[in-house]
Design a protein around this motif. Structure first.
Motif, PDB file in Angstrom:
ATOM      1  N   GLY A  27     -16.707 -17.326  41.538  1.00  0.00           N
ATOM      2  CA  GLY A  27     -16.497 -17.314  42.984  1.00  0.00           C
ATOM      3  C   GLY A  27     -17.682 -16.746  43.740  1.00  0.00           C
ATOM      4  O   GLY A  27     -18.815 -16.778  43.273  1.00  0.00           O
ATOM      5  N   LEU A  28     -17.394 -16.201  44.882  1.00  0.00           N
ATOM      6  CA  LEU A  28     -18.422 -15.700  45.788  1.00  0.00           C
ATOM      7  C   LEU A  28     -18.743 -14.247  45.442  1.00  0.00           C
ATOM      8  O   LEU A  28     -18.175 -13.315  46.001  1.00  0.00           O
ATOM      9  N   THR A  29     -19.685 -14.046  44.527  1.00  0.00           N
ATOM     10  CA  THR A  29     -20.056 -12.704  44.090  1.00  0.00           C
ATOM     11  C   THR A  29     -21.203 -12.165  44.941  1.00  0.00           C
ATOM     12  O   THR A  29     -21.821 -12.901  45.716  1.00  0.00           O
ATOM     13  N   ASP A  30     -21.496 -10.895  44.775  1.00  0.00           N
ATOM     14  CA  ASP A  30     -22.613 -10.279  45.493  1.00  0.00           C
ATOM     15  C   ASP A  30     -23.936 -10.924  45.104  1.00  0.00           C
ATOM     16  O   ASP A  30     -24.831 -11.074  45.935  1.00  0.00           O
ATOM     17  N   ASN A  53     -15.047 -26.228  38.772  1.00  0.00           N
ATOM     18  CA  ASN A  53     -14.152 -25.241  38.168  1.00  0.00           C
ATOM     19  C   ASN A  53     -13.871 -24.051  39.093  1.00  0.00           C
ATOM     20  O   ASN A  53     -13.172 -23.131  38.725  1.00  0.00           O
ATOM     21  N   CYS A  54     -14.384 -24.076  40.312  1.00  0.00           N
ATOM     22  CA  CYS A  54     -14.147 -23.023  41.296  1.00  0.00           C
ATOM     23  C   CYS A  54     -13.094 -23.508  42.287  1.00  0.00           C
ATOM     24  O   CYS A  54     -13.172 -24.612  42.798  1.00  0.00           O
ATOM     25  N   GLN A  55     -12.121 -22.667  42.562  1.00  0.00           N
ATOM     26  CA  GLN A  55     -10.993 -23.058  43.403  1.00  0.00           C
ATOM     27  C   GLN A  55     -11.168 -22.701  44.883  1.00  0.00           C
ATOM     28  O   GLN A  55     -10.232 -22.799  45.659  1.00  0.00           O
ATOM     29  N   LEU A  56     -12.363 -22.279  45.278  1.00  0.00           N
ATOM     30  CA  LEU A  56     -12.600 -21.889  46.666  1.00  0.00           C
ATOM     31  C   LEU A  56     -12.689 -23.100  47.587  1.00  0.00           C
ATOM     32  O   LEU A  56     -13.131 -24.168  47.182  1.00  0.00           O
ATOM     33  N   ASP A  57     -12.280 -22.907  48.837  1.00  0.00           N
ATOM     34  CA  ASP A  57     -12.373 -23.946  49.855  1.00  0.00           C
ATOM     35  C   ASP A  57     -13.776 -23.902  50.471  1.00  0.00           C
ATOM     36  O   ASP A  57     -14.192 -22.853  50.979  1.00  0.00           O
ATOM     37  N   ALA A  76     -20.660 -29.604  56.236  1.00  0.00           N
ATOM     38  CA  ALA A  76     -19.947 -29.514  54.968  1.00  0.00           C
ATOM     39  C   ALA A  76     -19.500 -30.914  54.592  1.00  0.00           C
ATOM     40  O   ALA A  76     -18.849 -31.593  55.391  1.00  0.00           O
ATOM     41  N   ILE A  77     -19.882 -31.337  53.397  1.00  0.00           N
ATOM     42  CA  ILE A  77     -19.487 -32.648  52.884  1.00  0.00           C
ATOM     43  C   ILE A  77     -18.964 -32.442  51.471  1.00  0.00           C
ATOM     44  O   ILE A  77     -19.717 -32.033  50.586  1.00  0.00           O
ATOM     45  N   GLY A  78     -17.688 -32.715  51.284  1.00  0.00           N
ATOM     46  CA  GLY A  78     -17.092 -32.532  49.960  1.00  0.00           C
ATOM     47  C   GLY A  78     -17.161 -31.081  49.535  1.00  0.00           C
ATOM     48  O   GLY A  78     -16.693 -30.198  50.229  1.00  0.00           O
ATOM     49  N   ARG A  79     -17.777 -30.837  48.391  1.00  0.00           N
ATOM     50  CA  ARG A  79     -17.900 -29.487  47.859  1.00  0.00           C
ATOM     51  C   ARG A  79     -19.278 -28.879  48.135  1.00  0.00           C
ATOM     52  O   ARG A  79     -19.649 -27.880  47.544  1.00  0.00           O
ATOM     53  N   LYS A  80     -20.036 -29.512  49.028  1.00  0.00           N
ATOM     54  CA  LYS A  80     -21.353 -29.001  49.410  1.00  0.00           C
ATOM     55  C   LYS A  80     -21.344 -28.610  50.886  1.00  0.00           C
ATOM     56  O   LYS A  80     -20.681 -29.241  51.697  1.00  0.00           O
TER      57      LYS A  80
END
Length: 99
Positions: A27-30, A53-57, A76-80
């Motif tokens: 996920g979103l780590t430091d 494999n990351c479940q973040l929006d 934002a387009i898709g997962r990018k």
């Protein structure tokens, strides 16, 4: 705050940019935040990809990062998603936004 014209210009530039930062299952780590912050200072325009494999929006992550890093959401387009922040150091400034 960037204008619509400036956002369109940045979207055009982002088409030729490959994702430079990847967010994985941790996920979103430091470390990811520091990596994005450093990339924004060097490149000003950063494309980030959230791995499958990351479940973040993506939109939620993008808005959180933009707020924390003082960056602007570009698209934002898709997962990018793409962020922009003017470089703090004069010698790192590469992008000249239209008025």
């Amino acid at each position: 705050m960037i204008t619509g014209k400036q956002r369109s210009y940045l979207k055009g530039l982002a088409n030729n940019v490959n994702a430079t930062v990847f967010i994985g299952k941790e996920g979103l780590t430091d470390n990811v935040k520091m990596d994005i912050d450093g990339s924004l200072e060097k490149r000003e325009l950063v494309k980030v990809k959230i791995q499958e494999n990351c479940q973040l929006d993506p939109k939620e992550v993008c808005s959180t990062l933009a707020e924390e890093l003082g960056a602007e959401f570009v698209q934002a387009i898709g997962r990018k998603f793409t962020l922009y922040r003017r470089a703090r150091k004069e010698e790192n400034r590469k992008i000249v936004l239209p008025k």
